[in-house]
Design a protein around this motif. Structure first.
Motif, PDB file in Angstrom:
ATOM      1  N   LEU A 143      62.566 -19.626  -4.376  1.00  0.00           N
ATOM      2  CA  LEU A 143      63.712 -18.852  -3.907  1.00  0.00           C
ATOM      3  C   LEU A 143      63.376 -17.370  -3.853  1.00  0.00           C
ATOM      4  O   LEU A 143      63.695 -16.597  -4.742  1.00  0.00           O
ATOM      5  CB  LEU A 143      64.924 -19.116  -4.813  1.00  0.00           C
ATOM      6  N   MET A 144      62.710 -16.975  -2.769  1.00  0.00           N
ATOM      7  CA  MET A 144      62.248 -15.596  -2.625  1.00  0.00           C
ATOM      8  C   MET A 144      63.244 -14.730  -1.870  1.00  0.00           C
ATOM      9  O   MET A 144      63.160 -13.517  -1.882  1.00  0.00           O
ATOM     10  CB  MET A 144      60.888 -15.585  -1.922  1.00  0.00           C
ATOM     11  N   ASP A 145      64.203 -15.333  -1.193  1.00  0.00           N
ATOM     12  CA  ASP A 145      65.222 -14.610  -0.449  1.00  0.00           C
ATOM     13  C   ASP A 145      66.597 -15.020  -0.973  1.00  0.00           C
ATOM     14  O   ASP A 145      66.767 -16.142  -1.461  1.00  0.00           O
ATOM     15  CB  ASP A 145      65.093 -14.910   1.053  1.00  0.00           C
ATOM     16  N   GLU A 146      67.576 -14.147  -0.848  1.00  0.00           N
ATOM     17  CA  GLU A 146      68.906 -14.451  -1.405  1.00  0.00           C
ATOM     18  C   GLU A 146      69.563 -15.633  -0.710  1.00  0.00           C
ATOM     19  O   GLU A 146      70.461 -16.273  -1.273  1.00  0.00           O
ATOM     20  CB  GLU A 146      69.809 -13.229  -1.323  1.00  0.00           C
ATOM     21  N   ASP A 147      69.135 -15.947   0.528  1.00  0.00           N
ATOM     22  CA  ASP A 147      69.707 -17.087   1.252  1.00  0.00           C
ATOM     23  C   ASP A 147      68.899 -18.369   1.061  1.00  0.00           C
ATOM     24  O   ASP A 147      69.293 -19.423   1.556  1.00  0.00           O
ATOM     25  CB  ASP A 147      69.800 -16.769   2.754  1.00  0.00           C
ATOM     26  N   ASP A 148      67.772 -18.282   0.372  1.00  0.00           N
ATOM     27  CA  ASP A 148      66.960 -19.475   0.128  1.00  0.00           C
ATOM     28  C   ASP A 148      67.653 -20.389  -0.875  1.00  0.00           C
ATOM     29  O   ASP A 148      68.292 -19.915  -1.819  1.00  0.00           O
ATOM     30  CB  ASP A 148      65.577 -19.097  -0.415  1.00  0.00           C
ATOM     31  N   GLU A 149      67.502 -21.685  -0.670  1.00  0.00           N
ATOM     32  CA  GLU A 149      68.116 -22.635  -1.599  1.00  0.00           C
ATOM     33  C   GLU A 149      67.445 -23.993  -1.458  1.00  0.00           C
ATOM     34  O   GLU A 149      66.963 -24.362  -0.381  1.00  0.00           O
ATOM     35  CB  GLU A 149      69.612 -22.772  -1.320  1.00  0.00           C
ATOM     36  N   VAL A 150      67.398 -24.726  -2.566  1.00  0.00           N
ATOM     37  CA  VAL A 150      67.006 -26.130  -2.555  1.00  0.00           C
ATOM     38  C   VAL A 150      68.282 -26.950  -2.684  1.00  0.00           C
ATOM     39  O   VAL A 150      69.013 -26.812  -3.660  1.00  0.00           O
ATOM     40  CB  VAL A 150      66.026 -26.454  -3.699  1.00  0.00           C
ATOM     41  N   VAL A 176      64.364 -24.552   7.893  1.00  0.00           N
ATOM     42  CA  VAL A 176      64.776 -25.645   7.013  1.00  0.00           C
ATOM     43  C   VAL A 176      63.613 -26.623   6.899  1.00  0.00           C
ATOM     44  O   VAL A 176      63.063 -27.057   7.922  1.00  0.00           O
ATOM     45  CB  VAL A 176      66.021 -26.377   7.550  1.00  0.00           C
ATOM     46  N   MET A 177      63.250 -26.964   5.657  1.00  0.00           N
ATOM     47  CA  MET A 177      62.167 -27.914   5.415  1.00  0.00           C
ATOM     48  C   MET A 177      62.705 -29.119   4.644  1.00  0.00           C
ATOM     49  O   MET A 177      63.598 -28.985   3.813  1.00  0.00           O
ATOM     50  CB  MET A 177      61.046 -27.261   4.603  1.00  0.00           C
ATOM     51  N   LEU A 178      62.142 -30.294   4.947  1.00  0.00           N
ATOM     52  CA  LEU A 178      62.484 -31.514   4.219  1.00  0.00           C
ATOM     53  C   LEU A 178      61.425 -31.747   3.148  1.00  0.00           C
ATOM     54  O   LEU A 178      60.247 -31.954   3.460  1.00  0.00           O
ATOM     55  CB  LEU A 178      62.533 -32.710   5.179  1.00  0.00           C
ATOM     56  N   LEU A 179      61.822 -31.681   1.882  1.00  0.00           N
ATOM     57  CA  LEU A 179      60.879 -31.910   0.789  1.00  0.00           C
ATOM     58  C   LEU A 179      60.621 -33.405   0.603  1.00  0.00           C
ATOM     59  O   LEU A 179      59.467 -33.829   0.514  1.00  0.00           O
ATOM     60  CB  LEU A 179      61.401 -31.290  -0.501  1.00  0.00           C
ATOM     61  N   ARG A 189      58.046 -39.308   0.638  1.00  0.00           N
ATOM     62  CA  ARG A 189      57.422 -38.030   0.955  1.00  0.00           C
ATOM     63  C   ARG A 189      56.529 -38.145   2.189  1.00  0.00           C
ATOM     64  O   ARG A 189      56.633 -37.340   3.106  1.00  0.00           O
ATOM     65  CB  ARG A 189      56.605 -37.538  -0.243  1.00  0.00           C
ATOM     66  N   GLN A 190      55.646 -39.142   2.159  1.00  0.00           N
ATOM     67  CA  GLN A 190      54.776 -39.339   3.315  1.00  0.00           C
ATOM     68  C   GLN A 190      55.607 -39.811   4.507  1.00  0.00           C
ATOM     69  O   GLN A 190      56.459 -40.684   4.387  1.00  0.00           O
ATOM     70  CB  GLN A 190      53.693 -40.373   3.004  1.00  0.00           C
ATOM     71  N   LYS A 191      55.385 -39.194   5.633  1.00  0.00           N
ATOM     72  CA  LYS A 191      56.096 -39.516   6.877  1.00  0.00           C
ATOM     73  C   LYS A 191      57.603 -39.349   6.736  1.00  0.00           C
ATOM     74  O   LYS A 191      58.382 -40.028   7.422  1.00  0.00           O
ATOM     75  CB  LYS A 191      55.769 -40.936   7.333  1.00  0.00           C
ATOM     76  N   ALA A 192      58.030 -38.457   5.839  1.00  0.00           N
ATOM     77  CA  ALA A 192      59.469 -38.240   5.646  1.00  0.00           C
ATOM     78  C   ALA A 192      60.121 -37.716   6.927  1.00  0.00           C
ATOM     79  O   ALA A 192      61.253 -38.086   7.246  1.00  0.00           O
ATOM     80  CB  ALA A 192      59.699 -37.262   4.508  1.00  0.00           C
ATOM     81  N   TYR A 193      59.383 -36.892   7.669  1.00  0.00           N
ATOM     82  CA  TYR A 193      59.940 -36.309   8.894  1.00  0.00           C
ATOM     83  C   TYR A 193      60.134 -37.366   9.976  1.00  0.00           C
ATOM     84  O   TYR A 193      60.961 -37.205  10.873  1.00  0.00           O
ATOM     85  CB  TYR A 193      59.020 -35.202   9.402  1.00  0.00           C
ATOM     86  N   ASP A 194      59.344 -38.450   9.925  1.00  0.00           N
ATOM     87  CA  ASP A 194      59.413 -39.486  10.965  1.00  0.00           C
ATOM     88  C   ASP A 194      60.206 -40.712  10.528  1.00  0.00           C
ATOM     89  O   ASP A 194      60.323 -41.672  11.288  1.00  0.00           O
ATOM     90  CB  ASP A 194      57.991 -39.928  11.350  1.00  0.00           C
ATOM     91  N   THR A 195      60.746 -40.688   9.310  1.00  0.00           N
ATOM     92  CA  THR A 195      61.494 -41.842   8.785  1.00  0.00           C
ATOM     93  C   THR A 195      62.933 -41.808   9.280  1.00  0.00           C
ATOM     94  O   THR A 195      63.609 -40.774   9.183  1.00  0.00           O
ATOM     95  CB  THR A 195      61.484 -41.845   7.248  1.00  0.00           C
ATOM     96  N   TYR A 206      64.816 -27.567   1.629  1.00  0.00           N
ATOM     97  CA  TYR A 206      64.512 -26.205   1.185  1.00  0.00           C
ATOM     98  C   TYR A 206      64.545 -25.295   2.404  1.00  0.00           C
ATOM     99  O   TYR A 206      63.942 -25.602   3.432  1.00  0.00           O
ATOM    100  CB  TYR A 206      63.133 -26.136   0.529  1.00  0.00           C
ATOM    101  N   GLY A 207      65.275 -24.197   2.282  1.00  0.00           N
ATOM    102  CA  GLY A 207      65.315 -23.262   3.396  1.00  0.00           C
ATOM    103  C   GLY A 207      66.534 -22.368   3.348  1.00  0.00           C
ATOM    104  O   GLY A 207      67.121 -22.133   2.286  1.00  0.00           O
ATOM    105  N   ASN A 208      66.921 -21.893   4.528  1.00  0.00           N
ATOM    106  CA  ASN A 208      68.036 -20.958   4.667  1.00  0.00           C
ATOM    107  C   ASN A 208      69.352 -21.699   4.459  1.00  0.00           C
ATOM    108  O   ASN A 208      69.694 -22.596   5.249  1.00  0.00           O
ATOM    109  CB  ASN A 208      67.971 -20.312   6.053  1.00  0.00           C
ATOM    110  N   ASN A 209      70.093 -21.330   3.420  1.00  0.00           N
ATOM    111  CA  ASN A 209      71.304 -22.068   3.064  1.00  0.00           C
ATOM    112  C   ASN A 209      72.376 -22.049   4.166  1.00  0.00           C
ATOM    113  O   ASN A 209      72.953 -23.098   4.474  1.00  0.00           O
ATOM    114  CB  ASN A 209      71.880 -21.522   1.757  1.00  0.00           C
ATOM    115  N   PRO A 210      72.677 -20.893   4.788  1.00  0.00           N
ATOM    116  CA  PRO A 210      73.670 -20.918   5.874  1.00  0.00           C
ATOM    117  C   PRO A 210      73.277 -21.848   7.014  1.00  0.00           C
ATOM    118  O   PRO A 210      74.131 -22.524   7.600  1.00  0.00           O
ATOM    119  CB  PRO A 210      73.713 -19.453   6.327  1.00  0.00           C
TER     120      PRO A 210
END
Length: 219
Positions: A143-150, A176-179, A189-195, A206-210
């Motif tokens: 969380l390096m930015d005030e809008d960052d959030e998990v 926005v990232m998918l952990l 985790r593996q192939k999470a983006y394609d599931t 993880y990413g920009n909360n708004p």
């Protein structure tokens, strides 16, 4: 006998520090961090560094911390009482004067330019040491930015995102990232983006909360 008692009790305190440090290390904490936090709790100095969250958020470390705080308060009272009784019999003016003189000499030595340069090089080499990210709170790592959030987003039964993949829902330009995807007892985790997502899935993002709120408002 009073001086001997103080030294014996200090030995007990140092032993308690090392014992608790070893227990903290056994729970997975780095030894340097463990020793610093043990001394902090024992002395009641109240350091509120991010590392203290590693103690508060762990049930075993939290119980050990409570013991250290109580033992530290009791030990301080015992040592003060012992010193007071010792000084009642003898003010030890000359001994205290020798200590004050020694500290004054040490101060002048430490202020010497060559000593300062030597200490500076030593400190810089210490700062180059790499610490494990696992020993830091998630807020310091991610969380390096005030809008960052998990965040965890649940996919409902009638969700419009069911049977769609994360890549189909979120644009690559979005911050926005998918952990991983939590599906029951399984973390994908593996192939999470394609599931393809299913009702009941939980997305750990993880990413920009708004932006997360905007995309998954009707998840």
């Amino acid at each position: 006998m009073g001086i001997l008692f103080i030294f014996i009790y200090l030995f007990i305190v140092f032993t308690v520090i090392e014992i608790n440090t070893s227990i903290f290390v056994a729970t997975g904490l780095d030894r340097k961090i463990a020793r610093f936090q043990v001394i902090s709790m024992l002395t009641g100095t109240g350091f509120t560094t991010g590392e203290s969250e590693l103690i508060i958020d762990h049930p075993v470390r939290r119980r050990l911390g409570a013991f250290l705080i109580l033992f530290g308060a009791f030990s301080l009272a015992v040592i003060i009482s012992a010193i007071s009784n010792l000084l009642t019999d003898n003010f030890y003016t000359m001994e205290i004067a020798y200590i004050a003189g020694g500290l004054l000499v040490l101060l002048f030595v430490l202020r010497a330019p060559f000593v300062q340069r030597m200490m500076g090089k030593k400190m810089q080499s210490e700062l180059k040491e790499n610490y494990e990210l696992a020993d830091l709170p998630i807020s310091d790592v991610l969380l390096m930015d005030e809008d960052d959030e998990v965040r965890e987003i649940a996919i409902k039964e009638d969700s419009q995102f069911a049977e769609r993949t994360f890549d189909e829902i979120v644009d690559k330009e979005d911050d926005v990232m998918l952990l991983f995807i939590r599906r029951g007892e399984i973390n994908i985790r593996q192939k999470a983006y394609d599931t393809k997502l299913e009702p009941g899935d939980k997305l750990v993002l993880y990413g920009n909360n708004p932006r997360i709120e905007e995309i998954f408002e009707n998840a």
